[in-house]
Design a protein around this motif. Structure first.
Motif, PDB file in Angstrom:
ATOM      1  N   TRP A 145       0.818  -1.069   0.573  1.00  0.00           N
ATOM      2  CA  TRP A 145      -0.274   0.092  -0.145  1.00  0.00           C
ATOM      3  C   TRP A 145       1.184   1.363   0.420  1.00  0.00           C
ATOM      4  CZ3 TRP A 145       1.242   2.782   3.959  1.00  0.00           C
ATOM      5  CH2 TRP A 145       2.123   2.498   5.355  1.00  0.00           C
ATOM      6  N   PHE A 146       1.931   1.064   0.171  1.00  0.00           N
ATOM      7  CA  PHE A 146       2.783   2.180   0.111  1.00  0.00           C
ATOM      8  C   PHE A 146       3.362   3.181  -0.541  1.00  0.00           C
ATOM      9  CE2 PHE A 146       6.730   4.411   0.406  1.00  0.00           C
ATOM     10  CZ  PHE A 146       7.513   5.366   1.828  1.00  0.00           C
ATOM     11  N   LYS A 147       3.186   2.536  -1.611  1.00  0.00           N
ATOM     12  CA  LYS A 147       3.422   3.105  -3.107  1.00  0.00           C
ATOM     13  C   LYS A 147       1.910   3.950  -3.792  1.00  0.00           C
ATOM     14  CE  LYS A 147       1.775  -0.604  -6.244  1.00  0.00           C
ATOM     15  NZ  LYS A 147       2.854  -1.990  -7.654  1.00  0.00           N
ATOM     16  N   TRP A 148       0.793   3.430  -3.185  1.00  0.00           N
ATOM     17  CA  TRP A 148      -0.431   4.431  -3.272  1.00  0.00           C
ATOM     18  C   TRP A 148      -0.547   5.747  -2.117  1.00  0.00           C
ATOM     19  CZ3 TRP A 148      -1.424   2.991  -7.887  1.00  0.00           C
ATOM     20  CH2 TRP A 148      -1.575   1.996  -8.635  1.00  0.00           C
ATOM     21  N   TYR A 149       0.067   4.967  -0.792  1.00  0.00           N
ATOM     22  CA  TYR A 149      -0.242   6.043   0.112  1.00  0.00           C
ATOM     23  C   TYR A 149       0.940   7.508  -0.107  1.00  0.00           C
ATOM     24  CZ  TYR A 149       0.398   8.273   4.550  1.00  0.00           C
ATOM     25  OH  TYR A 149      -0.003   9.494   5.394  1.00  0.00           O
ATOM     26  N   SER A 150       1.770   6.826  -0.815  1.00  0.00           N
ATOM     27  CA  SER A 150       2.822   7.990  -1.028  1.00  0.00           C
ATOM     28  C   SER A 150       2.815   8.726  -2.175  1.00  0.00           C
ATOM     29  CB  SER A 150       4.111   7.424  -1.621  1.00  0.00           C
ATOM     30  OG  SER A 150       5.031   6.156  -2.679  1.00  0.00           O
ATOM     31  N   TYR A 151       1.997   8.371  -3.144  1.00  0.00           N
ATOM     32  CA  TYR A 151       1.181   8.899  -4.560  1.00  0.00           C
ATOM     33  C   TYR A 151       0.073   9.784  -4.093  1.00  0.00           C
ATOM     34  CZ  TYR A 151      -1.525   9.813  -8.386  1.00  0.00           C
ATOM     35  OH  TYR A 151      -2.002  10.693  -9.775  1.00  0.00           O
ATOM     36  N   ALA A 152      -0.883   9.286  -3.412  1.00  0.00           N
ATOM     37  CA  ALA A 152      -2.130  10.221  -2.640  1.00  0.00           C
ATOM     38  C   ALA A 152      -1.181  10.924  -1.845  1.00  0.00           C
ATOM     39  CB  ALA A 152      -2.527   8.833  -2.002  1.00  0.00           C
ATOM     40  N   LYS A 153      -0.532  11.040  -1.082  1.00  0.00           N
ATOM     41  CA  LYS A 153      -0.104  12.411  -0.160  1.00  0.00           C
ATOM     42  C   LYS A 153       0.415  13.389  -0.843  1.00  0.00           C
ATOM     43  CE  LYS A 153      -0.269  12.612   3.583  1.00  0.00           C
ATOM     44  NZ  LYS A 153      -1.522  13.043   4.128  1.00  0.00           N
ATOM     45  N   THR A 154       0.961  12.437  -2.294  1.00  0.00           N
ATOM     46  CA  THR A 154       1.844  13.980  -3.530  1.00  0.00           C
ATOM     47  C   THR A 154       1.336  14.914  -4.098  1.00  0.00           C
ATOM     48  OG1 THR A 154       4.151  12.408  -2.909  1.00  0.00           O
ATOM     49  CG2 THR A 154       3.525  14.203  -5.003  1.00  0.00           C
ATOM     50  N   GLU A 155       0.308  13.887  -3.890  1.00  0.00           N
ATOM     51  CA  GLU A 155      -0.807  14.677  -5.154  1.00  0.00           C
ATOM     52  C   GLU A 155      -1.907  15.663  -4.329  1.00  0.00           C
ATOM     53  OE1 GLU A 155      -3.485  14.754  -9.063  1.00  0.00           O
ATOM     54  OE2 GLU A 155      -0.748  14.102  -8.765  1.00  0.00           O
ATOM     55  N   ALA A 156      -2.231  15.276  -3.512  1.00  0.00           N
ATOM     56  CA  ALA A 156      -2.697  15.904  -2.151  1.00  0.00           C
ATOM     57  C   ALA A 156      -2.114  17.094  -1.983  1.00  0.00           C
ATOM     58  CB  ALA A 156      -2.917  15.363  -1.360  1.00  0.00           C
ATOM     59  N   GLU A 157      -1.263  16.593  -1.545  1.00  0.00           N
ATOM     60  CA  GLU A 157       0.197  18.423  -1.480  1.00  0.00           C
ATOM     61  C   GLU A 157      -0.478  19.290  -2.176  1.00  0.00           C
ATOM     62  OE1 GLU A 157       3.568  19.736   1.686  1.00  0.00           O
ATOM     63  OE2 GLU A 157       3.068  17.911   1.505  1.00  0.00           O
ATOM     64  N   THR A 158       0.624  18.600  -3.728  1.00  0.00           N
ATOM     65  CA  THR A 158       0.701  19.371  -4.685  1.00  0.00           C
ATOM     66  C   THR A 158      -0.721  20.203  -5.067  1.00  0.00           C
ATOM     67  OG1 THR A 158      -0.063  18.027  -6.151  1.00  0.00           O
ATOM     68  CG2 THR A 158       2.649  18.135  -5.578  1.00  0.00           C
ATOM     69  N   ARG A 159      -1.612  19.362  -5.528  1.00  0.00           N
ATOM     70  CA  ARG A 159      -2.901  20.177  -5.909  1.00  0.00           C
ATOM     71  C   ARG A 159      -3.505  20.849  -4.492  1.00  0.00           C
ATOM     72  NH1 ARG A 159      -7.260  15.799  -8.353  1.00  0.00           N
ATOM     73  NH2 ARG A 159      -5.891  14.972  -9.753  1.00  0.00           N
ATOM     74  N   ALA A 160      -2.903  20.543  -3.551  1.00  0.00           N
ATOM     75  CA  ALA A 160      -3.712  21.984  -1.820  1.00  0.00           C
ATOM     76  C   ALA A 160      -3.250  23.290  -3.139  1.00  0.00           C
ATOM     77  CB  ALA A 160      -2.792  21.489  -0.780  1.00  0.00           C
ATOM     78  N   PHE A 161      -1.806  22.835  -2.464  1.00  0.00           N
ATOM     79  CA  PHE A 161      -0.506  23.968  -2.928  1.00  0.00           C
ATOM     80  C   PHE A 161      -1.385  24.883  -3.925  1.00  0.00           C
ATOM     81  CE2 PHE A 161       2.260  23.010   0.068  1.00  0.00           C
ATOM     82  CZ  PHE A 161       2.245  23.836   1.426  1.00  0.00           C
ATOM     83  N   GLU A 162      -1.762  24.105  -5.545  1.00  0.00           N
ATOM     84  CA  GLU A 162      -2.560  24.939  -6.593  1.00  0.00           C
ATOM     85  C   GLU A 162      -3.838  25.828  -6.696  1.00  0.00           C
ATOM     86  OE1 GLU A 162      -2.802  21.637  -9.752  1.00  0.00           O
ATOM     87  OE2 GLU A 162      -0.656  21.279  -9.427  1.00  0.00           O
ATOM     88  N   TYR A 163      -4.495  25.071  -5.930  1.00  0.00           N
ATOM     89  CA  TYR A 163      -5.892  25.216  -4.804  1.00  0.00           C
ATOM     90  C   TYR A 163      -5.444  26.851  -4.104  1.00  0.00           C
ATOM     91  CZ  TYR A 163     -10.345  25.940  -3.622  1.00  0.00           C
ATOM     92  OH  TYR A 163     -11.587  27.174  -3.134  1.00  0.00           O
ATOM     93  N   ALA A 164      -4.819  26.756  -3.599  1.00  0.00           N
ATOM     94  CA  ALA A 164      -4.419  27.605  -2.365  1.00  0.00           C
ATOM     95  C   ALA A 164      -4.176  28.812  -3.393  1.00  0.00           C
ATOM     96  CB  ALA A 164      -3.194  27.468  -1.755  1.00  0.00           C
ATOM     97  N   LYS A 165      -3.065  28.794  -4.129  1.00  0.00           N
ATOM     98  CA  LYS A 165      -3.122  29.646  -4.804  1.00  0.00           C
ATOM     99  C   LYS A 165      -3.542  30.700  -5.486  1.00  0.00           C
ATOM    100  CE  LYS A 165       1.110  31.218  -8.194  1.00  0.00           C
ATOM    101  NZ  LYS A 165       2.360  30.826  -8.786  1.00  0.00           N
ATOM    102  N   GLU A 166      -4.302  30.359  -5.679  1.00  0.00           N
ATOM    103  CA  GLU A 166      -5.567  29.809  -7.523  1.00  0.00           C
ATOM    104  C   GLU A 166      -6.480  31.041  -6.387  1.00  0.00           C
ATOM    105  OE1 GLU A 166      -6.066  26.658  -9.024  1.00  0.00           O
ATOM    106  OE2 GLU A 166      -4.939  27.013 -10.307  1.00  0.00           O
ATOM    107  N   ASN A 167      -6.504  30.405  -5.064  1.00  0.00           N
ATOM    108  CA  ASN A 167      -7.823  30.762  -5.046  1.00  0.00           C
ATOM    109  C   ASN A 167      -7.841  31.893  -3.249  1.00  0.00           C
ATOM    110  OD1 ASN A 167     -10.947  29.714  -6.140  1.00  0.00           O
ATOM    111  ND2 ASN A 167      -8.757  28.296  -5.877  1.00  0.00           N
ATOM    112  N   GLY A 168      -5.507  31.930  -3.560  1.00  0.00           N
ATOM    113  CA  GLY A 168      -5.963  32.879  -2.057  1.00  0.00           C
ATOM    114  C   GLY A 168      -6.054  32.355  -0.573  1.00  0.00           C
TER     115      GLY A 168
END
Length: 193
Positions: A145-168
């Motif tokens: 499960w580690f590969k999916w967990y590491s992928y999910a955490k990376t994807e969640a964080e990168t998308r979170a920063f994109e959203y935060a930047k775009e939406n203040g």
């Protein structure tokens, strides 16, 4: 959470989990009112998050699925969807509620899972795990499960920063590695006193 009224309300996802239960205790000791996902919020249910966050000035996004079994039936449904879509829903709800700061607990696996990392390499906010390498990574065969967990955490964080930047959204992430210590089981009781 800053120079605001010390009795302001904050919301914590995963309030019954290990890390979040200690966070709830600390916030209560510091005088905050705490809304938790003990309000029965489901991270994939946007309206339940909006209900939990109502009246909150800050948000601590701690909840994330961590598999306790090595056998995953559907990584997308069990890990990736809740981590990525759940984080997106949280940030949308924070935007709607005009929350002034979001603290997201990510993971060190969002930083260092990539080929050719040296032990003396310094990791900072410019470092991200390689999502393709995460999925292809079979080095830890005892934890498939580690590969999916590491992928999910990376994807969640990168998308979170994109959203935060775009939406203040004022977003801060914390990337812990191993969290240890005594189990605290009083968060549920303290939230209901």
């Amino acid at each position: 959470m800053g120079d605001h009224d010390e009795k302001e309300a904050v919301c914590v996802t995963g309030g019954g989990g290990y890390l979040a239960s200690w966070l709830v205790k600390l916030l209560l000791l510091c005088g905050y009112k705490v809304h938790g996902t003990l309000f029965k919020a489901d991270l994939l249910d946007f309206e339940s998050i909006c209900k939990a966050i109502d009246g909150c000035a800050g948000f601590f996004h701690v909840a994330c699925p961590v598999p306790y079994s090595s056998a995953l039936q559907d990584p997308e449904l069990e890990i990736i969807g809740p981590a990525v879509d759940g984080t997106y829903n949280v940030l949308q709800a924070c935007s709607k509620a005009k929350v002034w700061r979001v603290v997201m607990v990510s993971s060190v696996v969002a930083v260092f899972v990539k080929p050719n990392v040296t032990k003396d390499q310094i990791m900072d906010e410019t470092c991200w795990s390689d999502k393709e390498y995460c999925i292809a990574n079979d080095e830890l065969k005892e934890f498939p499960w580690f590969k999916w967990y590491s992928y999910a955490k990376t994807e969640a964080e990168t998308r979170a920063f994109e959203y935060a930047k775009e939406n203040g959204v004022d977003l801060v992430t914390v990337c812990p590695s191993i969290i240890t210590g005594p189990i605290y089981v009083g968060a549920y009781n303290e939230l209901h006193q």
